[in-house]
Motif scaffolding. Structure first.
Motif, PDB file in Angstrom:
ATOM      1  N   THR A 280       0.821  -1.215   0.000  1.00 18.12           N
ATOM      2  CA  THR A 280       0.000   0.000   0.000  1.00 18.12           C
ATOM      3  C   THR A 280       0.851   1.260   0.000  1.00 18.12           C
ATOM      4  N   LEU A 281       2.030   1.197   0.582  1.00 17.19           N
ATOM      5  CA  LEU A 281       2.866   2.393   0.726  1.00 17.19           C
ATOM      6  C   LEU A 281       3.082   3.140  -0.592  1.00 17.19           C
ATOM      7  N   PRO A 282       3.533   2.494  -1.675  1.00 17.30           N
ATOM      8  CA  PRO A 282       3.751   3.260  -2.912  1.00 17.30           C
ATOM      9  C   PRO A 282       2.470   3.787  -3.555  1.00 17.30           C
ATOM     10  N   LEU A 283       1.320   3.204  -3.212  1.00 14.26           N
ATOM     11  CA  LEU A 283       0.061   3.632  -3.819  1.00 14.26           C
ATOM     12  C   LEU A 283      -0.431   4.955  -3.256  1.00 14.26           C
ATOM     13  N   LEU A 284       0.100   5.376  -2.115  1.00 14.56           N
ATOM     14  CA  LEU A 284      -0.387   6.610  -1.512  1.00 14.56           C
ATOM     15  C   LEU A 284       0.189   7.855  -2.167  1.00 14.56           C
ATOM     16  N   GLN A 285       1.152   7.696  -3.042  1.00 13.98           N
ATOM     17  CA  GLN A 285       1.810   8.871  -3.610  1.00 13.98           C
ATOM     18  C   GLN A 285       0.981   9.520  -4.725  1.00 13.98           C
ATOM     19  N   ASP A 286       0.573   8.729  -5.718  1.00 16.30           N
ATOM     20  CA  ASP A 286      -0.061   9.300  -6.911  1.00 16.30           C
ATOM     21  C   ASP A 286      -1.446   8.739  -7.198  1.00 16.30           C
ATOM     22  N   ALA A 287      -1.978   7.909  -6.316  1.00 13.11           N
ATOM     23  CA  ALA A 287      -3.271   7.285  -6.582  1.00 13.11           C
ATOM     24  C   ALA A 287      -4.407   8.279  -6.406  1.00 13.11           C
ATOM     25  N   SER A 288      -5.543   7.984  -7.044  1.00  6.33           N
ATOM     26  CA  SER A 288      -6.743   8.792  -6.830  1.00  6.33           C
ATOM     27  C   SER A 288      -7.260   8.556  -5.422  1.00  6.33           C
ATOM     28  N   ALA A 289      -8.199   9.394  -4.987  1.00  2.00           N
ATOM     29  CA  ALA A 289      -8.757   9.250  -3.644  1.00  2.00           C
ATOM     30  C   ALA A 289      -9.418   7.887  -3.465  1.00  2.00           C
TER      31      ALA A 289
ATOM     32  N   GLN B  64     -17.862   1.457  -1.192  1.00  4.86           N
ATOM     33  CA  GLN B  64     -18.234   2.790  -1.660  1.00  4.86           C
ATOM     34  C   GLN B  64     -17.222   3.325  -2.666  1.00  4.86           C
ATOM     35  N   ALA B  65     -15.944   3.060  -2.438  1.00  8.66           N
ATOM     36  CA  ALA B  65     -14.911   3.510  -3.374  1.00  8.66           C
ATOM     37  C   ALA B  65     -15.074   2.831  -4.727  1.00  8.66           C
ATOM     38  N   HIS B  66     -15.391   1.542  -4.721  1.00  7.49           N
ATOM     39  CA  HIS B  66     -15.613   0.826  -5.990  1.00  7.49           C
ATOM     40  C   HIS B  66     -16.832   1.385  -6.714  1.00  7.49           C
ATOM     41  N   GLN B  67     -17.895   1.686  -5.998  1.00  5.71           N
ATOM     42  CA  GLN B  67     -19.081   2.254  -6.631  1.00  5.71           C
ATOM     43  C   GLN B  67     -18.768   3.602  -7.272  1.00  5.71           C
ATOM     44  N   THR B  68     -17.971   4.409  -6.576  1.00  7.73           N
ATOM     45  CA  THR B  68     -17.597   5.715  -7.122  1.00  7.73           C
ATOM     46  C   THR B  68     -16.765   5.568  -8.386  1.00  7.73           C
ATOM     47  N   GLN B  69     -15.838   4.617  -8.379  1.00  8.84           N
ATOM     48  CA  GLN B  69     -14.969   4.398  -9.547  1.00  8.84           C
ATOM     49  C   GLN B  69     -15.761   3.898 -10.744  1.00  8.84           C
TER      50      GLN B  69
END
Length: 387
Positions: free
Chosen positions: A303-312, A378-383
């Protein structure tokens, strides 16, 4: 210390030096003694800041730090977990650091500098009786002062870690007059000694300290908003995700110690003329505990590298997935460790009970598994929603 993260030489030296220091200065008896003292600062806080530079390890050199980032926060929290250190590092360095370092305002950069030097402690006041982890139920709010000069802050915050030592409170509040309607949320920095603030301190089950804060028409100015009025929610969500992952890293240290102590015990404890570690049923239990810990390690590291440039939404999915895995490991490893030790596993004299209680607290901190599973959905529904 075993770690899930790929370390360079500087990071390895940082973690090794911190682990050695805590092993020497923060054993179980020392910890219990330090927690019972009513000091103005957390145990060892000034030493961590001034002698070891730990508070600046996760910040860039342009901010007065040592050039690190979130990875350094996680390494530090893992070491804190293994030593069961309860200082307000998450609220002060991780959350407040994330909230303040992106601000162009000189006042917030000055406060950040004081935090890194150990001269200021920030407590993050967000959870409320009706809004434990999400935004629904948030009741604290800012309103216009009747005289037209400034604002008034009113509300009730619960489980505010580090508040007893704080010089400043970072408070989330509804701000309906900020142009966002009822959805507007502001983040205010309020001095801990401001008039109208009442604090009630409590001890948590893991031996730490938390507080309830009551804000009764506390006078504040618009300049005390850390971000533009009514627009703090994305900034706060980013900081909370970083804090959640840092707590996952802390859990790895806690669970690693639980596993090590449990393995040592079952190898020494004999029953029917043999070490109980040789019993197949217990081997299966230990294998399940080890697998849960390794899964938590892998997801936290991924998860660490995903926090840099990922969407909310991507960030929410990754962080919540890691937290669900860590929560499961906390329960499986913590309960297994206590049960394999028998009744002595919950005594005050044995470290295992103290680590179990911290693992139990981490299960709920920043959201239990059910809450994070709902957040992933909820995040999947938004995506997937049409744009």
């Amino acid at each position: 210390m075993s770690t899930p993260f790929d370390l360079d030489d500087t990071q390895r030296m940082l973690q090794d030096s911190l682990s050695r220091f805590l092993a020497d200065q923060h054993g179980l008896e020392q910890r219990l003694h330090q927690l019972d003292q009513a000091h103005d600062t957390p145990p060892l806080w000034r030493t961590l800041a001034e002698d070891l530079g730990i508070l600046g390890a996760g910040f860039g050199e342009d901010q007065g730090g040592l050039g690190g980032g979130l990875a350094e926060h996680l390494l530090i929290m893992e070491a804190f977990g293994e030593a069961l250190y309860v200082g307000p590092y998450v609220s002060t360095a991780v959350i407040a650091g994330s909230l303040l370092q992106g601000s162009p305002e000189p006042a917030w950069q000055t406060l950040l500098g004081r935090i890194l030097e150990g001269r200021a402690i920030a407590a993050f006041a967000h959870t409320e009786p009706a809004a434990r982890h999400g935004w629904q139920g948030l009741r604290t709010r800012v309103s216009a002062h009747p005289s037209g000069d400034g604002l008034l802050l009113s509300g009730h915050k619960t489980v505010v870690h580090g508040a007893r030592w704080a010089t400043d409170f970072l408070v989330t509040a509804l701000d309906p007059r900020a142009g966002q309607g009822d959805q507007g949320v502001s983040l205010l920095c309020v001095p801990a000694q401001a008039p109208g603030i009442r604090r009630t301190d409590v001890r948590t089950i893991d031996g730490g300290h938390a507080s309830e804060l009551f804000f009764d028409n506390v006078p504040v100015q618009a300049t005390q908003c850390v971000s533009p009025r009514g627009q703090a929610r994305p900034l706060v969500e980013q900081a909370l995700d970083e804090a959640t992952l840092a707590t996952c890293a802390e859990a790895l240290g806690v669970l690693q110690r639980l596993m090590r102590d449990t393995l040592d015990y079952v190898r020494q404890r004999r029953q029917f003329g043999a070490p109980i570690a040789s019993f197949q049923a217990l081997q299966h239990r230990l294998a399940d505990m080890h697998l849960a810990l390794e899964q938590a390690r892998a997801l936290t590291a991924a998860t660490l590298p995903l926090l840099q440039d990922a969407s909310a939404e991507q960030r929410a999915t990754a962080v919540s997935s890691a937290k669900v895995s860590v929560n499961r490991a906390c329960r499986l490893v913590g309960q297994g460790a206590v049960q394999l030790h028998g009744g002595m596993g919950m005594t005050e004299e044995l470290a295992i009970g103290h680590y179990f209680r911290r693992a139990t607290m981490i299960e709920q901190q920043f959201g239990p598994s059910d809450w994070h599973i709902d957040r992933i959905a909820q995040a999947h529904q938004t995506q997937q929603a049409p744009r």
